[in-house]
Design a protein around this motif. Structure first.
Motif, PDB file in Angstrom:
ATOM      1  N   PHE A 291     -61.914 -26.228  32.743  1.00 49.93           N
ATOM      2  CA  PHE A 291     -62.395 -27.603  32.703  1.00 49.93           C
ATOM      3  C   PHE A 291     -61.287 -28.628  32.442  1.00 49.93           C
ATOM      4  CE2 PHE A 291     -66.939 -26.222  31.538  1.00 49.93           C
ATOM      5  CZ  PHE A 291     -67.338 -26.319  32.869  1.00 49.93           C
TER       6      PHE A 291
ATOM      7  N   ARG B 129     -71.279 -30.263  33.089  1.00 49.42           N
ATOM      8  CA  ARG B 129     -70.099 -29.643  32.497  1.00 49.42           C
ATOM      9  C   ARG B 129     -70.465 -28.398  31.707  1.00 49.42           C
ATOM     10  NH1 ARG B 129     -65.034 -31.289  33.882  1.00 49.42           N
ATOM     11  NH2 ARG B 129     -64.258 -31.207  31.779  1.00 49.42           N
TER      12      ARG B 129
ATOM     13  N   VAL C  52     -71.591 -34.521  23.380  1.00 44.75           N
ATOM     14  CA  VAL C  52     -72.253 -33.815  24.471  1.00 44.75           C
ATOM     15  C   VAL C  52     -73.732 -34.173  24.486  1.00 44.75           C
ATOM     16  CG1 VAL C  52     -70.635 -31.881  24.386  1.00 44.75           C
ATOM     17  CG2 VAL C  52     -72.758 -31.758  23.047  1.00 44.75           C
TER      18      VAL C  52
ATOM     19  N   ASN D  38     -67.498 -28.422  27.427  1.00 41.49           N
ATOM     20  CA  ASN D  38     -66.418 -29.146  28.088  1.00 41.49           C
ATOM     21  C   ASN D  38     -65.110 -28.443  27.744  1.00 41.49           C
ATOM     22  OD1 ASN D  38     -65.687 -30.125  25.457  1.00 41.49           O
ATOM     23  ND2 ASN D  38     -67.140 -31.814  25.707  1.00 41.49           N
ATOM     24  N   GLU D  39     -63.988 -29.084  28.026  1.00 39.59           N
ATOM     25  CA  GLU D  39     -62.690 -28.432  27.811  1.00 39.59           C
ATOM     26  C   GLU D  39     -62.349 -28.247  26.340  1.00 39.59           C
ATOM     27  OE1 GLU D  39     -61.791 -32.856  28.507  1.00 39.59           O
ATOM     28  OE2 GLU D  39     -63.223 -31.339  29.203  1.00 39.59           O
TER      29      GLU D  39
ATOM     30  N   THR E 220     -63.112 -23.255  29.181  1.00 39.88           N
ATOM     31  CA  THR E 220     -62.548 -24.497  28.634  1.00 39.88           C
ATOM     32  C   THR E 220     -61.240 -24.853  29.327  1.00 39.88           C
ATOM     33  OG1 THR E 220     -61.316 -23.424  26.816  1.00 39.88           O
ATOM     34  CG2 THR E 220     -63.593 -24.095  26.365  1.00 39.88           C
TER      35      THR E 220
END
Length: 332
Positions: free
Chosen positions: A212, A3, A101, A180-181, A209
Motif C-alpha cells: 500500500f 484500502r 480509518v 492502510n500502509e 502494508t
C-alpha cells in the motif's frame, strides 16, 4: 477508494501455552462467588497497553486494545439494553478516530454479546501477553529483513468476538485486517489460537502494508486475487514450513475450474464474483478461499519463470503483468 484487506489465517497443531481449546476453561477460573475476572482485568498495571521498538531504522508499535474492552464489559453489564451504542462508543469510534480509518461494524467488528466469554478471552490474552508479543515482534523483524518498509507500522491486538467462534475456529484463532500502509488489526480467539497462525498472519499483513505504500488496492477480480497471492507468497518465504489450508487446491479439477472462472472475469468489478472467490461457490466449481489458492498458484508460476526478480520488484508489479509473465495460462 478501498484500502482494507481482510485476511483469515488457519494453521494447525501448534497451541499457545495456557490457551485452552475449551472456551469454558479459557483464562482465569472463579475461586468463589465473590471473585470476578473483571476485578483482575481492571488492575491496569497488569493490562498491557502498547510496546514500541525500532528495527532497521523503522518504528513499530503494538497496541493492545484491552482496557477499552474491559470498559465495554463493565458498562455493558450496567446497560444491557444499549450494547450496540456502548460498543460503538468504547471500541469502534476510538479505533476509527485514532487511526483515521472507516471502521464499520462488519464481520469481526459486530457487537459482542457473550460478555462472560469475552472476559475469558481477555484474561487469556493478558496471561499470554509475553508469548503473543514475542511472536508478533519476531514476525515483523523477519518480514522487515526481507522487505524494507518506508513508513511506520502500528499493529492493534484485540480479542475476537465470541459470537464468531465457528469462523475463528476454522482459521485457528487469528483474523487480521490491513487498513492502510500504517495500520493492521489482529483479532485473536484464545480457545482456537495457534502460534503458527499468528506468525503467518503478521507476515502476510506486513506485506499488504508495504504494498500500500506504493500501490492502490485495485478493484478488479485479478487485482484482488494477486494482492492475496503476493502476500501469501511472501509469508511462505518467511515461514516455508508452515502450511495453510488455502495454499493449495484439493484437486486439479478445482484449480482448472477456478482458473476458468477467473480467466472469464479478470477485469470484473463485481463484488459478488469477488465474494465467490473468497467464500466459494460449489455451483460454479469455485472452492472456499479460491482467491488465495489461485493467487498462490499464479505467483508460484511467476517465480518459477523469473526467480531473479526481487520481492520488492514483484510486490509493486501490476497484476496483469504478473499473470502474463507467469505463463500460468499456458501451463493450464
Amino acid at each position: 477508494m478501498r484500502r482494507k484487506v481482510l485476511s483469515l489465517f488457519a494453521i494447525v497443531l501448534i497451541v499457545l501455552t495456557g490457551c485452552s481449546h475449551d472456551s469454558d476453561k479459557t483464562g482465569a477460573s472463579r475461586e468463589s462467588n465473590d471473585y470476578s475476572i473483571k476485578e483482575e482485568l481492571s488492575t491496569k498495571k497488569d493490562v498491557p497497553s502498547s510496546f514500541s521498538f525500532t528495527y532497521n531504522d523503522q518504528k513499530f508499535e503494538i497496541v493492545y486494545f484491552y482496557e477499552s474492552f474491559i470498559e465495554y464489559i463493565k458498562e455493558a453489564e450496567m446497560q444491557p439494553g444499549n450494547l450496540d451504542g456502548l460498543y460503538i462508543e468504547t471500541i469502534i469510534n476510538p479505533i476509527a478516530e485514532e487511526r483515521g480509518v472507516r471502521l464499520s461494524k462488519g464481520w469481526g467488528f459486530g457487537t459482542p454479546t457473550q460478555l462472560e466469554i469475552l472476559e475469558k478471552y481477555l484474561q487469556s490474552l493478558i496471561d499470554n501477553h509475553d508469548t503473543i508479543q514475542k511472536l508478533i515482534i519476531d514476525s515483523l523483524k523477519k518480514s522487515a529483513d526481507k522487505l524494507q518498509p518506508g513508513s511506520d507500522k502500528t499493529i492493534f491486538v484485540l480479542p475476537a468476538n465470541p459470537v464468531d467462534k465457528d469462523v475463528m475456529e476454522s482459521v485457528v484463532g487469528v483474523s487480521a485486517v490491513t487498513w492502510n500502509e500504517n495500520f493492521i488489526s489482529l483479532q485473536i480467539a484464545p480457545p482456537f489460537f495457534e502460534e503458527s497462525s499468528l506468525k503467518r498472519a503478521v507476515a502476510h499483513e506486513y506485506h499488504h502494508t508495504v504494498f500500500f505504500e506504493n500501490n492502490e488496492m485495485g478493484n478488479t477480480l485479478l487485482e484482488s486475487v494477486l494482492i492475496e497471492g503476493k502476500a501469501d507468497t511472501f509469508a511462505k518465504i518467511i515461514y516455508p514450513d508452515i502450511q495453510m489450508p488455502w495454499s493449495n487446491f484439493s484437486s486439479a479439477e478445482n484449480e482448472r475450474q477456478t482458473w476458468k472462472v477467473l480467466k472469464e472475469n479478470t477485469s470484473s468489478l463485481s463484488p459478488a464474483i469477488q465474494d465467490d472467490f473468497f467464500l466459494g461457490d460449489p455451483s460454479k466449481g469455485i472452492p472456499e478461499w479460491a482467491n488465495y489458492k489461485i493467487g498462490n498458484k499464479i505467483m508460484e508460476s511467476f517465480i518459477e519463470e523469473y526467480p531473479s526478480i526481487s520481492i520488492s520488484e514483484w510486490t509493486d508489479m501490476p497484476a496483469d503483468e504478473i499473470l502474463t509473465k507467469s505463463n500460468y495460462e499456458e501451463k493450464h
